[in-house]
Design a protein around this motif. Structure first.
Motif, PDB file in Angstrom:
ATOM      1  N   ALA A 155       0.804  -1.225   0.000  1.00  0.00           N
ATOM      2  CA  ALA A 155       0.000   0.000   0.000  1.00  0.00           C
ATOM      3  C   ALA A 155       0.842   1.283   0.000  1.00  0.00           C
ATOM      4  CB  ALA A 155      -0.968  -0.004   1.178  1.00  0.00           C
ATOM      5  N   PRO A 156       1.945   1.362   0.780  1.00  0.00           N
ATOM      6  CA  PRO A 156       2.745   2.597   0.727  1.00  0.00           C
ATOM      7  C   PRO A 156       3.300   2.916  -0.653  1.00  0.00           C
ATOM      8  CG  PRO A 156       3.273   1.345   2.704  1.00  0.00           C
ATOM      9  CD  PRO A 156       2.426   0.460   1.844  1.00  0.00           C
ATOM     10  N   LEU A 157       3.545   1.894  -1.487  1.00  0.00           N
ATOM     11  CA  LEU A 157       4.007   2.158  -2.850  1.00  0.00           C
ATOM     12  C   LEU A 157       2.921   2.853  -3.662  1.00  0.00           C
ATOM     13  CD1 LEU A 157       5.918  -1.145  -3.702  1.00  0.00           C
ATOM     14  CD2 LEU A 157       6.885   1.089  -3.104  1.00  0.00           C
ATOM     15  N   ALA A 158       1.677   2.423  -3.465  1.00  0.00           N
ATOM     16  CA  ALA A 158       0.568   3.122  -4.123  1.00  0.00           C
ATOM     17  C   ALA A 158       0.505   4.559  -3.628  1.00  0.00           C
ATOM     18  CB  ALA A 158      -0.749   2.397  -3.849  1.00  0.00           C
ATOM     19  N   GLY A 159       0.746   4.747  -2.333  1.00  0.00           N
ATOM     20  CA  GLY A 159       0.764   6.091  -1.776  1.00  0.00           C
ATOM     21  C   GLY A 159       1.870   6.943  -2.367  1.00  0.00           C
ATOM     22  N   LEU A 160       3.020   6.333  -2.626  1.00  0.00           N
ATOM     23  CA  LEU A 160       4.135   7.082  -3.213  1.00  0.00           C
ATOM     24  C   LEU A 160       3.766   7.598  -4.604  1.00  0.00           C
ATOM     25  CD1 LEU A 160       7.064   8.051  -3.164  1.00  0.00           C
ATOM     26  CD2 LEU A 160       7.743   5.799  -4.024  1.00  0.00           C
ATOM     27  N   VAL A 161       3.118   6.751  -5.404  1.00  0.00           N
ATOM     28  CA  VAL A 161       2.704   7.189  -6.741  1.00  0.00           C
ATOM     29  C   VAL A 161       1.694   8.327  -6.641  1.00  0.00           C
ATOM     30  CG1 VAL A 161       1.500   6.470  -8.842  1.00  0.00           C
ATOM     31  CG2 VAL A 161       3.204   4.960  -7.801  1.00  0.00           C
ATOM     32  N   VAL A 162       0.730   8.182  -5.742  1.00  0.00           N
ATOM     33  CA  VAL A 162      -0.261   9.253  -5.540  1.00  0.00           C
ATOM     34  C   VAL A 162       0.437  10.537  -5.100  1.00  0.00           C
ATOM     35  CG1 VAL A 162      -2.218  10.000  -4.122  1.00  0.00           C
ATOM     36  CG2 VAL A 162      -2.161   7.678  -5.050  1.00  0.00           C
ATOM     37  N   GLY A 163       1.386  10.414  -4.180  1.00  0.00           N
ATOM     38  CA  GLY A 163       2.092  11.584  -3.678  1.00  0.00           C
ATOM     39  C   GLY A 163       2.928  12.270  -4.739  1.00  0.00           C
ATOM     40  N   VAL A 164       3.596  11.488  -5.570  1.00  0.00           N
ATOM     41  CA  VAL A 164       4.402  12.072  -6.643  1.00  0.00           C
ATOM     42  C   VAL A 164       3.509  12.809  -7.636  1.00  0.00           C
ATOM     43  CG1 VAL A 164       5.851  11.508  -8.630  1.00  0.00           C
ATOM     44  CG2 VAL A 164       6.319  10.469  -6.415  1.00  0.00           C
ATOM     45  N   LEU A 165       2.369  12.237  -7.964  1.00  0.00           N
ATOM     46  CA  LEU A 165       1.440  12.896  -8.879  1.00  0.00           C
ATOM     47  C   LEU A 165       0.871  14.170  -8.250  1.00  0.00           C
ATOM     48  CD1 LEU A 165      -0.400   9.800 -10.374  1.00  0.00           C
ATOM     49  CD2 LEU A 165       1.302  11.244 -11.495  1.00  0.00           C
ATOM     50  N   ALA A 166       0.594  14.126  -6.940  1.00  0.00           N
ATOM     51  CA  ALA A 166       0.095  15.321  -6.257  1.00  0.00           C
ATOM     52  C   ALA A 166       1.156  16.414  -6.252  1.00  0.00           C
ATOM     53  CB  ALA A 166      -0.303  14.969  -4.817  1.00  0.00           C
ATOM     54  N   ALA A 167       2.399  16.038  -5.983  1.00  0.00           N
ATOM     55  CA  ALA A 167       3.488  17.012  -6.012  1.00  0.00           C
ATOM     56  C   ALA A 167       3.689  17.574  -7.409  1.00  0.00           C
ATOM     57  CB  ALA A 167       4.782  16.354  -5.516  1.00  0.00           C
ATOM     58  N   SER A 168       3.534  16.732  -8.421  1.00  0.00           N
ATOM     59  CA  SER A 168       3.686  17.188  -9.801  1.00  0.00           C
ATOM     60  C   SER A 168       2.609  18.202 -10.165  1.00  0.00           C
ATOM     61  CB  SER A 168       3.627  15.999 -10.756  1.00  0.00           C
ATOM     62  OG  SER A 168       4.680  15.083 -10.487  1.00  0.00           O
ATOM     63  N   ALA A 169       1.401  17.965  -9.684  1.00  0.00           N
ATOM     64  CA  ALA A 169       0.315  18.911  -9.963  1.00  0.00           C
ATOM     65  C   ALA A 169       0.598  20.266  -9.322  1.00  0.00           C
ATOM     66  CB  ALA A 169      -1.012  18.357  -9.445  1.00  0.00           C
ATOM     67  N   GLY A 170       1.096  20.240  -8.095  1.00  0.00           N
ATOM     68  CA  GLY A 170       1.449  21.495  -7.438  1.00  0.00           C
ATOM     69  C   GLY A 170       2.585  22.207  -8.141  1.00  0.00           C
ATOM     70  N   GLY A 171       3.595  21.447  -8.540  1.00  0.00           N
ATOM     71  CA  GLY A 171       4.733  22.037  -9.238  1.00  0.00           C
ATOM     72  C   GLY A 171       4.342  22.619 -10.579  1.00  0.00           C
ATOM     73  N   LEU A 172       3.475  21.906 -11.317  1.00  0.00           N
ATOM     74  CA  LEU A 172       3.021  22.409 -12.605  1.00  0.00           C
ATOM     75  C   LEU A 172       2.227  23.705 -12.436  1.00  0.00           C
ATOM     76  CD1 LEU A 172       2.717  22.044 -15.653  1.00  0.00           C
ATOM     77  CD2 LEU A 172       0.683  20.642 -15.203  1.00  0.00           C
ATOM     78  N   SER A 173       1.417  23.740 -11.392  1.00  0.00           N
ATOM     79  CA  SER A 173       0.645  24.958 -11.124  1.00  0.00           C
ATOM     80  C   SER A 173       1.570  26.147 -10.878  1.00  0.00           C
ATOM     81  CB  SER A 173      -0.274  24.729  -9.914  1.00  0.00           C
ATOM     82  OG  SER A 173      -1.027  25.873  -9.624  1.00  0.00           O
ATOM     83  N   LEU A 174       2.601  25.927 -10.085  1.00  0.00           N
ATOM     84  CA  LEU A 174       3.558  27.004  -9.834  1.00  0.00           C
ATOM     85  C   LEU A 174       4.298  27.392 -11.104  1.00  0.00           C
ATOM     86  CD1 LEU A 174       5.105  25.829  -6.435  1.00  0.00           C
ATOM     87  CD2 LEU A 174       3.541  27.740  -6.788  1.00  0.00           C
ATOM     88  N   LEU A 175       4.653  26.397 -11.910  1.00  0.00           N
ATOM     89  CA  LEU A 175       5.380  26.657 -13.145  1.00  0.00           C
ATOM     90  C   LEU A 175       4.555  27.513 -14.104  1.00  0.00           C
ATOM     91  CD1 LEU A 175       7.977  26.035 -14.769  1.00  0.00           C
ATOM     92  CD2 LEU A 175       6.781  24.032 -15.694  1.00  0.00           C
ATOM     93  N   LEU A 176       3.242  27.313 -14.071  1.00  0.00           N
ATOM     94  CA  LEU A 176       2.356  28.067 -14.951  1.00  0.00           C
ATOM     95  C   LEU A 176       2.022  29.450 -14.409  1.00  0.00           C
ATOM     96  CD1 LEU A 176      -0.087  25.217 -16.049  1.00  0.00           C
ATOM     97  CD2 LEU A 176       1.757  26.262 -17.390  1.00  0.00           C
TER      98      LEU A 176
END
Length: 259
Positions: A38-59
């Motif tokens: 389960a924590p591996l699934a959480g890691l993927v979710v977390g990376v995608l969440a961080a990517s969304a935040g980073g993309l928002s800042l980049l834009l």
């Protein structure tokens, strides 16, 4: 690790995310390996969440919008099931009814006042913390998004350990309750906390300590909620698992904000 097999990974991602992964086996052995993954699934979710935040800042957005984007991704990737479970569990606990009546309240499709209030403050806390951390820099917000998502799924691993009963004979709670050996759950927990510390160390200063404490506090608070739910409902349900995940994620974020 021996639990890292295809069936277990598919179970973890297929039941804990909406990612297109087909669960090919649904038995106790697969549930055990799946909850250990389960924590591996959480890691993927977390990376995608961080990517969304980073993309928002980049834009060109500010940290508040980036925080909202990061908070939205886990909700989307679970179809809101963890948030729904949190609301249903709050309604069940807040009802003050006996276990059977509380479980019936939790199975309703509507959300009562306790659930609405709980959802409001949990989401507000998550966005507020991520806003604060993204304001320090993308790396701080990204690390927080990842650590909170991993801690949330680790709470589910620990809630699936042997000795924790299911409140109902059907559903996800019944499928995974009591499947994970205690020693294996502890080993995964130690490894995840160490990985969170490693992520925090990349930020310098006391980052390793802060992120390790955040993950540890998240698990401690989730375990307190788990014990209370087992006493009130007689065991765990899918709704309780959702409540544990959101509680752990929010606790981890709050600890990072206080740090």
């Amino acid at each position: 690790m021996t639990f890292l097999n295809g069936h277990g990974l598919r179970f973890a991602f297929g039941t804990l995310t909406v990612l297109p992964v087909r669960v090919t086996r649904w038995d106790r052995d697969t549930a055990r390996t799946g909850m250990l993954c389960a924590p591996l699934a959480g890691l993927v979710v977390g990376v995608l969440a961080a990517s969304a935040g980073g993309l928002s800042l980049l834009l060109g957005s500010g940290p508040l919008l980036a925080a909202a984007a990061s908070a939205a991704v886990p909700a989307v990737l679970t179809r809101g099931l963890h948030l729904d479970g949190l609301a249903d569990t709050a309604d069940g606990l807040g009802s003050g009814r006996p276990a059977d009546d509380a479980l019936r309240i939790m199975k309703r499709s509507d959300i009562g006042p306790f659930g609405v209030i709980t959802l409001l403050f949990v989401l507000l806390a998550q966005v507020a913390v991520l806003d604060q951390l993204y304001a320090r820099g993308w790396a701080h917000g990204a690390a927080a998004a990842a650590v909170s998502a991993v801690a949330a799924r680790l709470a589910l691993t620990l809630a699936s350990r042997r000795g924790v009963p299911a409140a109902r004979p059907e559903g996800l709670g019944a499928a995974v309750a009591g499947t994970v050996p205690g020693a294996a759950a502890v080993a995964v927990g130690v490894g995840v906390v160490a990985a969170c510390a490693g992520a925090g160390a990349l930020l310098g200063g006391y980052g390793a300590l802060r992120h390790a404490l955040a993950a540890t506090a998240a698990l401690a608070v989730a375990q307190l909620l788990l014990r209370h739910c087992v006493r009130r409902f007689g065991g765990v349900t899918g709704d309780v698992f959702g409540a544990l995940a959101e509680t752990a994620a929010t606790t981890a974020l709050v600890v990072l904000a206080l740090g």
